[in-house]
Design a protein around this motif. Structure first.
Motif, PDB file in Angstrom:
ATOM      1  N   LEU A  15       0.835  -1.187   0.000  1.00 29.98           N
ATOM      2  CA  LEU A  15       0.000   0.000   0.000  1.00 29.98           C
ATOM      3  C   LEU A  15       0.868   1.234   0.000  1.00 29.98           C
ATOM      4  CD1 LEU A  15      -2.443  -1.154   2.807  1.00 29.98           C
ATOM      5  CD2 LEU A  15      -2.788  -1.365   0.346  1.00 29.98           C
ATOM      6  N   SER A  16       0.306   2.356  -0.364  1.00 28.70           N
ATOM      7  CA  SER A  16       1.054   3.600  -0.234  1.00 28.70           C
ATOM      8  C   SER A  16       1.103   4.002   1.225  1.00 28.70           C
ATOM      9  CB  SER A  16       0.380   4.703  -1.053  1.00 28.70           C
ATOM     10  OG  SER A  16      -0.837   5.093  -0.442  1.00 28.70           O
ATOM     11  N   CYS A  17       2.025   4.901   1.534  1.00 31.29           N
ATOM     12  CA  CYS A  17       2.154   5.393   2.907  1.00 31.29           C
ATOM     13  C   CYS A  17       0.839   5.997   3.382  1.00 31.29           C
ATOM     14  CB  CYS A  17       3.265   6.428   2.972  1.00 31.29           C
ATOM     15  SG  CYS A  17       3.592   7.111   4.604  1.00 31.29           S
ATOM     16  N   ALA A  18       0.159   6.726   2.517  1.00 33.11           N
ATOM     17  CA  ALA A  18      -1.085   7.393   2.897  1.00 33.11           C
ATOM     18  C   ALA A  18      -2.198   6.398   3.182  1.00 33.11           C
ATOM     19  CB  ALA A  18      -1.532   8.351   1.796  1.00 33.11           C
ATOM     20  N   GLY A  60      11.819  13.184   2.168  1.00 33.92           N
ATOM     21  CA  GLY A  60      12.194  12.291   1.081  1.00 33.92           C
ATOM     22  C   GLY A  60      11.199  11.163   0.912  1.00 33.92           C
ATOM     23  N   GLY A  61       9.928  11.511   0.764  1.00 31.67           N
ATOM     24  CA  GLY A  61       8.896  10.492   0.665  1.00 31.67           C
ATOM     25  C   GLY A  61       8.261  10.232   2.021  1.00 31.67           C
ATOM     26  N   CYS A  62       7.759   9.032   2.212  1.00 31.86           N
ATOM     27  CA  CYS A  62       7.104   8.673   3.461  1.00 31.86           C
ATOM     28  C   CYS A  62       8.033   8.892   4.645  1.00 31.86           C
ATOM     29  CB  CYS A  62       6.675   7.211   3.418  1.00 31.86           C
ATOM     30  SG  CYS A  62       5.884   6.639   4.933  1.00 31.86           S
ATOM     31  N   PHE A  63       7.560   9.612   5.662  1.00 30.92           N
ATOM     32  CA  PHE A  63       8.452   9.951   6.779  1.00 30.92           C
ATOM     33  C   PHE A  63       8.837   8.747   7.626  1.00 30.92           C
ATOM     34  CE2 PHE A  63       4.449  12.191   8.775  1.00 30.92           C
ATOM     35  CZ  PHE A  63       3.755  10.997   8.808  1.00 30.92           C
ATOM     36  N   ASN A 135       8.091  14.998  -6.910  1.00 29.98           N
ATOM     37  CA  ASN A 135       6.810  14.911  -6.197  1.00 29.98           C
ATOM     38  C   ASN A 135       6.302  13.474  -6.057  1.00 29.98           C
ATOM     39  OD1 ASN A 135       6.715  17.679  -5.814  1.00 29.98           O
ATOM     40  ND2 ASN A 135       5.561  18.031  -7.693  1.00 29.98           N
ATOM     41  N   ARG A 136       7.222  12.569  -5.761  1.00 33.57           N
ATOM     42  CA  ARG A 136       6.830  11.192  -5.488  1.00 33.57           C
ATOM     43  C   ARG A 136       8.029  10.410  -4.957  1.00 33.57           C
ATOM     44  NH1 ARG A 136       4.905   7.593 -10.212  1.00 33.57           N
ATOM     45  NH2 ARG A 136       4.962   6.083  -8.495  1.00 33.57           N
ATOM     46  N   GLN A 137       7.744   9.280  -4.318  1.00 36.15           N
ATOM     47  CA  GLN A 137       8.731   8.269  -3.995  1.00 36.15           C
ATOM     48  C   GLN A 137       8.044   6.920  -4.119  1.00 36.15           C
ATOM     49  OE1 GLN A 137      12.239   8.193  -3.048  1.00 36.15           O
ATOM     50  NE2 GLN A 137      11.989  10.166  -4.077  1.00 36.15           N
ATOM     51  N   GLY A 138       8.399   6.170  -5.142  1.00 33.49           N
ATOM     52  CA  GLY A 138       7.801   4.858  -5.336  1.00 33.49           C
ATOM     53  C   GLY A 138       6.293   4.954  -5.446  1.00 33.49           C
ATOM     54  N   PRO A 139       5.554   4.224  -4.576  1.00 33.97           N
ATOM     55  CA  PRO A 139       4.097   4.221  -4.672  1.00 33.97           C
ATOM     56  C   PRO A 139       3.433   5.470  -4.111  1.00 33.97           C
ATOM     57  CG  PRO A 139       4.777   2.900  -2.809  1.00 33.97           C
ATOM     58  CD  PRO A 139       6.038   3.318  -3.517  1.00 33.97           C
ATOM     59  N   ASP A 140       4.219   6.349  -3.482  1.00 36.25           N
ATOM     60  CA  ASP A 140       3.664   7.553  -2.861  1.00 36.25           C
ATOM     61  C   ASP A 140       3.781   8.727  -3.828  1.00 36.25           C
ATOM     62  OD1 ASP A 140       3.205   6.216  -0.369  1.00 36.25           O
ATOM     63  OD2 ASP A 140       5.351   6.336  -0.009  1.00 36.25           O
ATOM     64  N   VAL A 141       2.641   9.257  -4.236  1.00 31.41           N
ATOM     65  CA  VAL A 141       2.623  10.276  -5.285  1.00 31.41           C
ATOM     66  C   VAL A 141       1.982  11.556  -4.772  1.00 31.41           C
ATOM     67  CG1 VAL A 141       1.845  10.833  -7.613  1.00 31.41           C
ATOM     68  CG2 VAL A 141       2.463   8.474  -7.041  1.00 31.41           C
ATOM     69  N   GLY A 142       2.621  12.688  -5.062  1.00 28.22           N
ATOM     70  CA  GLY A 142       2.089  13.986  -4.684  1.00 28.22           C
ATOM     71  C   GLY A 142       3.170  14.866  -4.089  1.00 28.22           C
ATOM     72  N   VAL A 208       7.346  -3.726   4.964  1.00 25.92           N
ATOM     73  CA  VAL A 208       8.095  -4.854   4.415  1.00 25.92           C
ATOM     74  C   VAL A 208       8.489  -4.610   2.959  1.00 25.92           C
ATOM     75  CG1 VAL A 208       7.982  -7.306   3.810  1.00 25.92           C
ATOM     76  CG2 VAL A 208       7.030  -6.513   5.986  1.00 25.92           C
ATOM     77  N   GLY A 209       7.546  -4.102   2.174  1.00 24.64           N
ATOM     78  CA  GLY A 209       7.766  -3.988   0.739  1.00 24.64           C
ATOM     79  C   GLY A 209       8.454  -2.725   0.270  1.00 24.64           C
ATOM     80  N   VAL A 210       8.337  -1.631   1.041  1.00 25.02           N
ATOM     81  CA  VAL A 210       8.889  -0.348   0.598  1.00 25.02           C
ATOM     82  C   VAL A 210       9.946   0.189   1.571  1.00 25.02           C
ATOM     83  CG1 VAL A 210       8.346   2.047   0.019  1.00 25.02           C
ATOM     84  CG2 VAL A 210       6.759   0.232  -0.608  1.00 25.02           C
ATOM     85  N   SER A 211       9.613   0.241   2.849  1.00 21.33           N
ATOM     86  CA  SER A 211      10.503   0.869   3.824  1.00 21.33           C
ATOM     87  C   SER A 211      11.803   0.096   4.016  1.00 21.33           C
ATOM     88  CB  SER A 211       9.801   1.025   5.172  1.00 21.33           C
ATOM     89  OG  SER A 211       8.626   1.788   5.058  1.00 21.33           O
ATOM     90  N   MET A 212      11.692  -1.198   4.301  1.00 20.16           N
ATOM     91  CA  MET A 212      12.887  -1.972   4.631  1.00 20.16           C
ATOM     92  C   MET A 212      13.893  -2.045   3.486  1.00 20.16           C
ATOM     93  SD  MET A 212      12.691  -2.396   7.753  1.00 20.16           S
ATOM     94  CE  MET A 212      14.303  -3.192   7.761  1.00 20.16           C
ATOM     95  N   PRO A 213      13.474  -2.200   2.236  1.00 21.71           N
ATOM     96  CA  PRO A 213      14.472  -2.169   1.158  1.00 21.71           C
ATOM     97  C   PRO A 213      15.258  -0.858   1.108  1.00 21.71           C
ATOM     98  CG  PRO A 213      12.458  -3.179   0.368  1.00 21.71           C
ATOM     99  CD  PRO A 213      12.142  -2.623   1.738  1.00 21.71           C
ATOM    100  N   LYS A 214      14.590   0.271   1.372  1.00 25.13           N
ATOM    101  CA  LYS A 214      15.290   1.562   1.385  1.00 25.13           C
ATOM    102  C   LYS A 214      16.313   1.599   2.522  1.00 25.13           C
ATOM    103  CE  LYS A 214      11.654   4.574  -0.484  1.00 25.13           C
ATOM    104  NZ  LYS A 214      10.836   5.782  -0.217  1.00 25.13           N
ATOM    105  N   ILE A 215      15.894   1.134   3.688  1.00 26.72           N
ATOM    106  CA  ILE A 215      16.775   1.148   4.852  1.00 26.72           C
ATOM    107  C   ILE A 215      17.967   0.230   4.629  1.00 26.72           C
ATOM    108  CG2 ILE A 215      16.910   0.567   7.310  1.00 26.72           C
ATOM    109  CD1 ILE A 215      13.866   1.290   7.401  1.00 26.72           C
ATOM    110  N   GLU A 216      17.707  -0.953   4.110  1.00 26.74           N
ATOM    111  CA  GLU A 216      18.783  -1.918   3.865  1.00 26.74           C
ATOM    112  C   GLU A 216      19.773  -1.400   2.821  1.00 26.74           C
ATOM    113  OE1 GLU A 216      16.513  -5.339   2.889  1.00 26.74           O
ATOM    114  OE2 GLU A 216      15.887  -5.695   4.973  1.00 26.74           O
ATOM    115  N   LYS A 217      19.266  -0.681   1.844  1.00 28.77           N
ATOM    116  CA  LYS A 217      20.144  -0.089   0.835  1.00 28.77           C
ATOM    117  C   LYS A 217      21.099   0.919   1.475  1.00 28.77           C
ATOM    118  CE  LYS A 217      20.048   2.553  -3.486  1.00 28.77           C
ATOM    119  NZ  LYS A 217      19.174   3.239  -4.478  1.00 28.77           N
TER     120      LYS A 217
END
Length: 233
Positions: A15-18, A60-63, A135-142, A208-217
């Protein structure tokens, strides 16, 4: 057909952050120093324990993701999710997530400048998101998910501008960096359940699908910036 099926499956899972919601009825406080309010308040109302530290604000996208990256950095004493860059009154998660305000989901970072420099925070920031997405990061748009640095003074502005120019010329990205540099106005804390969200909701699909991959990177790219508990043996 396989690619379409995979996309639909991932769209359902992540899902998106929102659209992601708090899991559980209560949440433990993330810091013994600060009593985080349930609602939104100017950060100046709760940051007394960190007055002796330096501070910086990034978007930088979802806080949830940005906060978790900075909390892994050695010298960072606290990272608080919230809203910055806006002027409309009474920002809330619902209003900001709608994209109808001028705020961005942001994080204020309280850090010991004798341990970690502002430039090192910039390194962590740019390693934790894609600064070429407008104005977006991955699935989060705006615009609420825009890439931005909110500077408190001329020195921060100059450092950030120089860093962006150097990074853009490095060849790391095949598209221009769109990170916006803006003066810092009032920073509002996000609602209490957003604070330390990933710690308290590790199995949430977006985490699991969005946050952790960014952190692991980030962790893989900059082990030299990590607190000891996040360093791999």
């Amino acid at each position: 057909m396989k690619r379409i099926f995979l996309f639909l499956a991932m769209s359902t899972l992540v899902l998106s952050c929102a659209n992601s919601q708090k899991t559980g009825d209560s949440m433990a406080e993330k810091s013994s120093k600060v009593d985080y309010p349930e609602g939104v308040v100017p950060v100046s109302e709760i940051d007394a324990p960190y007055q002796d530290l330096s501070k910086a604000v990034f978007a930088g996208g979802c806080f949830w993701c940005v906060e978790a990256v900075f909390e892994r950095v050695e010298g960072v004493e606290e990272a608080i999710s919230g809203y910055a860059g806006g002027t409309t009154p009474d920002p809330t998660y619902k209003k900001v997530a709608s994209g109808m305000t001028d705020y961005a989901e942001s994080v204020i970072v309280y850090y010991d400048s004798t341990v970690v420099s502002y430039e090192e925070l910039l390194t962590a920031f740019f390693s934790g998101h894609n600064p070429t997405q407008l104005n977006r990061q991955g699935p989060d748009v705006g615009p609420q998910y825009r890439s931005a640095i909110f500077y408190a003074n001329t020195h921060e502005k100059e450092q950030a501008a120089a860093f962006v120019e150097k990074l853009g010329a490095s060849g790391k990205y095949d598209k221009p960096i769109v990170t916006k540099l803006s003066p810092l106005g009032t920073f509002y804390t996000a609602e209490g359940y957003h604070q330390d969200y990933i710690v308290h909701n590790p199995n949430q699909p977006y985490v699991v699908g969005v946050s952790m991959p960014k952190i692991e990177k980030f962790v893989k790219a900059h082990p030299e910036l990590l607190k000891s508990q996040y360093r791999k043996p």
